[in-house]
Design an enzyme around this catalytic site. Sequence first.
Site, mmCIF file in Angstrom:
data_model
loop_
_atom_site.group_PDB
_atom_site.id
_atom_site.type_symbol
_atom_site.label_atom_id
_atom_site.label_comp_id
_atom_site.label_asym_id
_atom_site.label_seq_id
_atom_site.Cartn_x
_atom_site.Cartn_y
_atom_site.Cartn_z
ATOM 1 N N PHE A 111 -28.884 19.494 20.013
ATOM 2 C CA PHE A 111 -28.799 20.149 18.616
ATOM 3 C C PHE A 111 -28.344 19.339 17.362
ATOM 4 O O PHE A 111 -28.440 19.659 16.110
ATOM 5 C CB PHE A 111 -27.715 21.341 18.863
ATOM 6 C CG PHE A 111 -26.495 21.097 18.665
ATOM 7 C CD1 PHE A 111 -25.504 21.381 17.584
ATOM 8 C CD2 PHE A 111 -25.724 20.548 19.802
ATOM 9 C CE1 PHE A 111 -24.158 21.156 17.485
ATOM 10 C CE2 PHE A 111 -24.331 20.343 19.821
ATOM 11 C CZ PHE A 111 -23.679 20.421 18.445
ATOM 12 N N LYS A 112 -27.909 18.421 17.458
ATOM 13 C CA LYS A 112 -27.195 17.262 16.644
ATOM 14 C C LYS A 112 -28.307 16.736 15.930
ATOM 15 O O LYS A 112 -28.113 16.608 14.476
ATOM 16 C CB LYS A 112 -26.395 16.127 17.173
ATOM 17 C CG LYS A 112 -25.392 16.454 18.120
ATOM 18 C CD LYS A 112 -24.257 17.346 17.591
ATOM 19 C CE LYS A 112 -23.266 17.826 18.577
ATOM 20 N NZ LYS A 112 -22.311 16.502 18.995
ATOM 21 N N ASP A 113 -29.479 16.935 16.163
ATOM 22 C CA ASP A 113 -30.735 16.252 15.413
ATOM 23 C C ASP A 113 -30.852 17.222 14.063
ATOM 24 O O ASP A 113 -31.534 16.588 13.070
ATOM 25 C CB ASP A 113 -31.926 16.323 16.274
ATOM 26 C CG ASP A 113 -32.099 15.361 17.233
ATOM 27 O OD1 ASP A 113 -31.541 14.193 17.037
ATOM 28 O OD2 ASP A 113 -32.662 15.482 18.311
ATOM 29 N N THR A 144 -23.712 13.157 19.606
ATOM 30 C CA THR A 144 -23.635 12.843 18.080
ATOM 31 C C THR A 144 -24.059 11.510 17.769
ATOM 32 O O THR A 144 -24.757 11.053 17.008
ATOM 33 C CB THR A 144 -22.241 13.345 17.160
ATOM 34 O OG1 THR A 144 -22.189 14.457 17.237
ATOM 35 C CG2 THR A 144 -22.128 12.136 16.309
#
Length: 494
Positions: A111-113, A144
């Site tokens: 999800f950090k993308d 991250t």
Amino acid sequence: MSTFYHSTRSRNESVTSKQAILEGIAADGGLFVRDDVALGAPALDDLLAGTFQDRARLVLGHLLDDFTADEIAGCVKAAYGPNFDSPAVTPVTPVGADWLLELWHGPTSAFKDVALQMLPQLMRVSRAGDGRRIMILTATSGDTGKAALEGFADVEGTGVSVFYPNGKVSDIQRLQMATQRGANVAVGAIEGNFDDAQSQVKRIFANRELAARLAERNVVLSSANSINVGRLVPQVTYYFDAYAQLVAAGTITKGDKLDFCVPTGNFGDVLAGYFAKLMGLPVRTLVVASNANDVLTEFIETGTYDRRRPFHKTISPSMDILVSSNLERLLFYLSDGDCELVAALMGQLADEGHYQVPSELLEKLHESFACGKADDAETRETIRAAWEDEHVLLDPHTAVAKHVLDGHARDGVERVCLSTANPYKFSADVLAALGHATEGLDGFACMDRLSELTGMEPPAQLSSLRNAEERFSDVVTVGGMTSFVEDACARLFA
């Protein structure tokens, strides 16, 4: 007129959002905030129209309003395109009677993308004509680091140094960082846990002597952690987007409330949901899901934050955190911007390892937040049940949230569980949860076996790691992180 940002701990210095993004963290150690997230927010009708990219332009334009519309449009176009393997960017899919918000379709399968494909674009615009060189300094509990490395690799005028806890990330997470390509990247494993790394990164930012030495090289430090407002703001978009997808599908009608369940350790992902609620998204409850490191569960239940507890290494390593930095921003908003209170609570946390919020603040907390937790056994059982009952494969972090969500009563409100990583990032633990032996198997053997078992192909960006050259093997002490950063600046900006 631009809305200025200031520290959570004082209003002594006001900066634009561009300055806040470049600085990363306020000079007094606080996090940058704006006083009123709701003021001037786009209408809900506008935020529900169009595509993910359309919503991103509106959200970013509102919260980072010293960027021009053209600057925001350019950033969105560069950040969200073919680098995501779904045209929806963050699609919503069913899981039983609930919904998964799949946040892992970007280049590093996490999800950090969503934020870290955007942050380099925001920084590029923010430093235009500045002339300074920027070293991005990041502590990671697993995801991250790779997302920051991927986002900033070979970005002109920028370097990136990443620290991760040695032996406390998955095999695939470690390889993603150790094999990172780019002439401007540095990676170090530290002897300690994520909290050790994150705390030392904050001390490095506050090191005036180091800042002066770097300034002689025309280098400044900034952050890609969610303490950086440029990391936090892009995440607000996918809450609006999830709602819009469910409206478009006829699952809900505009104005209906939604619950979101979020697996979180550093509190950034769920705080973005709170920002969305403040901006007018019909969110009823944000359910915070914790693993065995349940400091956030205790805080939401009791108002007591106490990091003086054993640290547990779990199968959901990105949540193995005892000091949740973004909680400081929530305290600011719940206290109606009481910087003195926030500064006092953060000082007590630093000095004594705990604090207790006033009762009226706890009451406000309970208006928007609920919580729950899952240990490793419960996480494994949730992975197994989701596959056997729904034919849905979950990673261990998403499974924590699914377990917590399943423990909350259904009462007619649609519920969305944030799915934060592709399960193949944690192949060994997912395979074991499905009842298969993993002893003697490396991460790729587990990946292959899991693919055979499920008929699902692992993402190419993960399976291709088996042939990638490992470039980084440094292990440093917490005390040695400052020298590591300074050496990296000298080497990368020679």
